[in-house]
Design a protein around this motif. Sequence first.
Motif, mmCIF file in Angstrom:
data_model
loop_
_atom_site.group_PDB
_atom_site.id
_atom_site.type_symbol
_atom_site.label_atom_id
_atom_site.label_comp_id
_atom_site.label_asym_id
_atom_site.label_seq_id
_atom_site.Cartn_x
_atom_site.Cartn_y
_atom_site.Cartn_z
ATOM 1 N N GLY A 89 -10.429 5.416 61.234
ATOM 2 C CA GLY A 89 -11.370 5.907 60.211
ATOM 3 C C GLY A 89 -12.494 4.908 59.977
ATOM 4 O O GLY A 89 -13.671 5.275 59.868
ATOM 5 N N HIS A 90 -12.120 3.614 59.939
ATOM 6 C CA HIS A 90 -13.107 2.559 59.656
ATOM 7 C C HIS A 90 -14.142 2.464 60.784
ATOM 8 O O HIS A 90 -15.341 2.348 60.533
ATOM 9 N N VAL A 91 -13.669 2.556 62.024
ATOM 10 C CA VAL A 91 -14.618 2.435 63.140
ATOM 11 C C VAL A 91 -15.552 3.656 63.153
ATOM 12 O O VAL A 91 -16.764 3.520 63.393
ATOM 13 N N TYR A 144 -22.518 6.914 53.254
ATOM 14 C CA TYR A 144 -21.075 6.843 53.534
ATOM 15 C C TYR A 144 -20.417 5.760 52.660
ATOM 16 O O TYR A 144 -19.375 5.998 52.030
ATOM 17 N N ALA A 145 -21.043 4.575 52.596
ATOM 18 C CA ALA A 145 -20.484 3.482 51.781
ATOM 19 C C ALA A 145 -20.448 3.898 50.307
ATOM 20 O O ALA A 145 -19.462 3.638 49.607
ATOM 21 N N GLN A 146 -21.491 4.606 49.875
ATOM 22 C CA GLN A 146 -21.545 5.037 48.475
ATOM 23 C C GLN A 146 -20.429 6.061 48.196
ATOM 24 O O GLN A 146 -19.774 6.009 47.162
ATOM 25 N N ALA A 166 -6.931 3.178 48.083
ATOM 26 C CA ALA A 166 -6.893 2.791 49.504
ATOM 27 C C ALA A 166 -6.589 1.296 49.642
ATOM 28 O O ALA A 166 -5.772 0.895 50.492
ATOM 29 N N ARG A 167 -7.223 0.473 48.811
ATOM 30 C CA ARG A 167 -7.003 -0.981 48.893
ATOM 31 C C ARG A 167 -5.546 -1.331 48.611
ATOM 32 O O ARG A 167 -4.935 -2.115 49.351
ATOM 33 N N ILE A 168 -4.979 -0.733 47.546
ATOM 34 C CA ILE A 168 -3.586 -1.051 47.184
ATOM 35 C C ILE A 168 -2.646 -0.545 48.287
ATOM 36 O O ILE A 168 -1.727 -1.252 48.712
ATOM 37 N N THR A 225 -4.009 -14.313 63.371
ATOM 38 C CA THR A 225 -5.478 -14.395 63.503
ATOM 39 C C THR A 225 -6.126 -13.176 62.844
ATOM 40 O O THR A 225 -7.160 -13.288 62.182
ATOM 41 N N ILE A 226 -5.503 -11.997 63.008
ATOM 42 C CA ILE A 226 -6.050 -10.785 62.393
ATOM 43 C C ILE A 226 -6.056 -10.937 60.866
ATOM 44 O O ILE A 226 -7.027 -10.590 60.198
ATOM 45 N N LEU A 227 -4.970 -11.524 60.346
ATOM 46 C CA LEU A 227 -4.875 -11.734 58.902
ATOM 47 C C LEU A 227 -6.015 -12.652 58.424
ATOM 48 O O LEU A 227 -6.693 -12.357 57.435
ATOM 49 N N ALA A 228 -6.226 -13.754 59.159
ATOM 50 C CA ALA A 228 -7.303 -14.683 58.798
ATOM 51 C C ALA A 228 -8.650 -13.967 58.889
ATOM 52 O O ALA A 228 -9.526 -14.130 58.031
ATOM 53 N N PHE A 229 -8.814 -13.125 59.924
ATOM 54 C CA PHE A 229 -10.064 -12.375 60.093
ATOM 55 C C PHE A 229 -10.292 -11.443 58.904
ATOM 56 O O PHE A 229 -11.400 -11.365 58.368
ATOM 57 N N VAL A 230 -9.226 -10.724 58.489
ATOM 58 C CA VAL A 230 -9.389 -9.752 57.396
ATOM 59 C C VAL A 230 -9.809 -10.475 56.108
ATOM 60 O O VAL A 230 -10.694 -10.000 55.386
ATOM 61 N N VAL A 231 -9.219 -11.664 55.860
ATOM 62 C CA VAL A 231 -9.599 -12.429 54.663
ATOM 63 C C VAL A 231 -11.090 -12.799 54.757
ATOM 64 O O VAL A 231 -11.871 -12.583 53.827
ATOM 65 N N HIS A 275 -13.393 -11.331 56.576
ATOM 66 C CA HIS A 275 -14.181 -10.093 56.570
ATOM 67 C C HIS A 275 -14.404 -9.573 55.139
ATOM 68 O O HIS A 275 -15.503 -9.138 54.782
ATOM 69 N N ILE A 276 -13.342 -9.664 54.310
ATOM 70 C CA ILE A 276 -13.460 -9.191 52.922
ATOM 71 C C ILE A 276 -14.410 -10.112 52.138
ATOM 72 O O ILE A 276 -15.267 -9.645 51.391
ATOM 73 N N LEU A 277 -14.305 -11.440 52.386
ATOM 74 C CA LEU A 277 -15.235 -12.373 51.712
ATOM 75 C C LEU A 277 -16.661 -12.128 52.181
ATOM 76 O O LEU A 277 -17.624 -12.249 51.423
ATOM 77 N N VAL A 321 -16.733 -9.076 49.139
ATOM 78 C CA VAL A 321 -17.046 -10.014 48.048
ATOM 79 C C VAL A 321 -18.493 -10.517 48.213
ATOM 80 O O VAL A 321 -19.184 -10.771 47.239
ATOM 81 N N ARG A 322 -18.950 -10.590 49.451
ATOM 82 C CA ARG A 322 -20.307 -11.058 49.808
ATOM 83 C C ARG A 322 -20.577 -12.453 49.248
ATOM 84 O O ARG A 322 -21.451 -12.635 48.392
ATOM 85 N N ILE A 323 -19.804 -13.424 49.741
ATOM 86 C CA ILE A 323 -19.984 -14.794 49.244
ATOM 87 C C ILE A 323 -21.302 -15.405 49.717
ATOM 88 O O ILE A 323 -21.783 -16.356 49.142
ATOM 89 N N ASP A 340 -27.515 -2.151 49.983
ATOM 90 C CA ASP A 340 -27.938 -1.734 51.322
ATOM 91 C C ASP A 340 -26.934 -2.260 52.360
ATOM 92 O O ASP A 340 -27.131 -3.318 52.971
ATOM 93 N N VAL A 341 -25.840 -1.498 52.533
ATOM 94 C CA VAL A 341 -24.765 -1.916 53.445
ATOM 95 C C VAL A 341 -25.296 -2.002 54.886
ATOM 96 O O VAL A 341 -24.919 -2.883 55.656
ATOM 97 N N TYR A 342 -26.218 -1.111 55.236
ATOM 98 C CA TYR A 342 -26.828 -1.089 56.577
ATOM 99 C C TYR A 342 -27.509 -2.437 56.862
ATOM 100 O O TYR A 342 -27.245 -3.087 57.890
#
Length: 262
Positions: A35-37, A53-55, A69-71, A120-126, A128-130, A134-136, A159-161
């Motif tokens: 779904g994400h891809v 879509y993001a909205q 979905a997150r939980i 590595t996927i776990l580290a990537f997801v963290v 990716h979320i930041l 979160v947009r640090i 503007d996610v794009y």
Amino acid sequence: MNPLGKAILQFCRSTIGRKLIVALTGVLLVLFLLGHVAGNLLVFQGREAMNDYAQFLHTMLHGQGVWIARIGLLIAVGLHIWATVSLVKDNRAARTERYALPATVQASKSSRIMIWSGLTILAFVVFHILHFTVRIDPALANLPDAAYAAAHPGESRHDVYAMVIKGFQNPLVSLFYIVAITLLCSHLSHGIASLFQTLGWRSRKSAALEKQLGWAIAIALWIGFLSIPAAVLTGALKDKPSVSGQKAAIPSDPAAPAPRQG
Ligand code: HEM
């Protein structure tokens, strides 16, 4: 605890119960990735499609959909890791006790690779979320969708794009995505094929087909996800101002060039 709760908990702790948990949470996570891809590929359709879509994701079920979905994802990832790690531990303990044949060394090697690709996927997801949620990075945090604001006075949206394109313009970030997503797909190619075995759907006839399906899904996800950083790095995907954005700029900016016709 009532007897039914006790029986469920006991089943979840059993070897077959934990294998079932790995398989079912794995299916859920693969469905999320598909779904994400599909959603991410809207970037090739342009700013409006991607941001709409993001909205939609952020406003569905009055804003609660994204949290459900997150939980759900968090629980699925947590259970997937707990069940996998405890099964690997049990396997290792059983192997060192019983035998030391080369074949078992081979088997534990592949599970070790699964653990490392999983971590590595776990580290990537963290990361990716930041990076995108979160947009640090302040350069990605403050990107209002100007075309949307002009068309909907008094409203605004991120503007996610532009964020995705700007994010991948950093070659180091893109490289990290490429490495992590490649490992993710290697993890999936092995995981999807094992899933059928866990669910008891493997026969001598179907084994090759299941392996091919694992590879097909992994390769489709790899191409789908990595087409985006690849398109940004090669310059095929650029953060061009949208046509409606140019039109919207006319009333407030008399010096702005008139949009070209046709
Ligand atoms: C090129 C690859 C990818 C791109 C462009 C991408 C893009 C995005 C974007 C833009 C968001 C934030 C949406 C928003 O909040 O408006 C997001 C969220 C997310 N992505 Fe990705 N993604 C990619 C790969 C992946 C992969 C491989 C995974 C999993 C292994 C993943 C897992 C997630 C998760 C879990 C979230 C939700 C975070 C949250 O809102 O709590 N993404 N992604």
